[in-house]
Scaffold this active site. Structure first.
Site, short mmCIF file in Angstrom:
data_model
loop_
_atom_site.label_atom_id
_atom_site.label_comp_id
_atom_site.label_asym_id
_atom_site.label_seq_id
_atom_site.Cartn_x
_atom_site.Cartn_y
_atom_site.Cartn_z
CE1 TYR A 104 -4.13 -1.92 0.72
CE2 TYR A 104 -2.59 -3.31 1.93
CZ TYR A 104 -3.83 -3.12 1.34
OH TYR A 104 -4.76 -4.12 1.37
NE ARG A 106 -4.57 2.80 2.98
CZ ARG A 106 -5.41 1.76 3.17
NH1 ARG A 106 -4.94 0.60 3.63
NH2 ARG A 106 -6.68 1.90 2.91
CE LYS A 225 -18.09 -10.42 7.32
NZ LYS A 225 -17.46 -9.21 6.76
CB ALA A 257 -14.76 -12.93 0.03
CG ASP A 259 -15.37 -5.43 0.56
OD1 ASP A 259 -15.44 -5.19 1.78
OD2 ASP A 259 -14.32 -5.31 -0.09
#
Length: 317
Positions: A104, A106, A225, A257, A259
């Protein structure tokens, strides 16, 4: 369709086109990435008026993100442009199995400088707010932005969903991650952790015990989940249940997945479906998401979703 709003950091993802060390890769494909952009995209494809609150740099990556989201039908009324700070990006390895390597870039990104003004205007006329734990982890400004949005959404009468999306590497400590994430979770109507996230956040092992931890603090519905095993729910009134996952899924890329699951569960609940139907839809979109290389490539249109649900759950039955 109801109006859906989410907030978060959009990034450009450069995905290597061949397997191997990222340092050796020369050819990349460009995608839009970000947990919240994935959910906004999924909701738009299902026909929702999908809005995204964010900030990008005044650069080619920022323009690429805005163009891509507009093509998906996402409203950019609340996406501002920063003339000083650039758009963040990431590099991702190519793999045909397991989790890819991701780097990343960011820390300098425009989203970290998003102003906290205008939130009441954003929320006016909205029906639902979806938040994640990622803005809470990035910096103090985005943390306060996320909390303010949830607080004002609750005052305005919106339903709120929250996905912790734990990213331990973004937090200064595990203790702070747990404390702040749980503080946000209890602001939500619907809380959507993964089983391993639930263990980290509560110190508990059983899904029902995790659900009770949050239900006792005011959350209306907890959906946990369970990966390929499916998902579990428990509601404030004591109702609970589990829905098996989609069998025999060919996994190409696991990113996105969760999301996809959020898109399925939230859309079903907003449409008045039962909790088990929400789990079923979440499982289905999560399964579709992992069968494609891009974070949002597998997110279906409504007709495609209905066809897939009929096919996979008819086989299970």
């Amino acid at each position: 369709m109801k109006r859906f709003l989410t907030l978060g950091e959009p990034m450009v993802m450069f995905t290597a086109q061949s397997e191997g060390d990222l340092a050796e890769q020369m050819v990349f494909h460009k995608f839009v990435a970000g947990a919240e952009t994935n959910v906004a995209t999924g909701m738009a494809r299902l026909g929702y008026e999908s809005y995204f609150a964010s900030r990008v740099g005044d650069d080619s990556l920022g323009r690429f993100i805005k163009q891509a989201l507009v093509k998906e039908g996402i409203h950019l009324n609340f996406v501002s442009t920063d003339t000083k700070w650039p758009t963040g990006f990431q590099l991702k390895s190519h793999t045909t199995h397991g989790d890819p390597e991701v780097e990343y870039f960011r820390e300098f990104a425009a989203f970290r400088h998003i102003p906290q003004s205008g939130l009441d205007k954003m929320l006016k006329g909205m029906d639902h707010l979806h938040a994640t734990g990622i803005p809470l982890a990035l910096c103090e400004n985005t943390r306060q932005y996320g909390f303010a949005m949830m607080k004002k959404a609750r005052a305005a009468g919106l339903t709120i969903s929250f996905d912790p999306n734990l990213r331990p590497n973004l937090w200064p400590s595990r203790e702070e991650m747990i404390r702040v994430t749980n503080e946000a979770a209890i602001q939500a109507d619907w809380f959507l952790p993964g089983i391993h996230e639930g263990e980290i956040l509560t110190g508990l092992k059983e899904p029902e015990d995790m659900a009770d931890f949050y239900l006792q603090k005011g959350v209306r519905l907890v959906i946990i989940k369970l990966g390929s095993a499916g998902a579990f729910f428990k509601a404030r009134d004591g109702r609970l249940g589990m829905m098996a996952g989609v069998p025999n899924v060919k996994v190409v890329d696991t990113v996105g997945a969760g999301d996809g699951f959020a898109v399925g569960a939230i859309s079903a609940l907003l449409e008045g479906c039962s909790e088990l139907e929400a789990l079923q839809r979440g499982n289905a979109i999560g399964a579709l998401a992992v069968q494609f290389p891009g974070d949002s490539d597998g997110l279906p249109t409504r007709p495609a979703l209905m066809d897939y649900l009929h096919t996979v759950y008819a086989k299970i039955a």
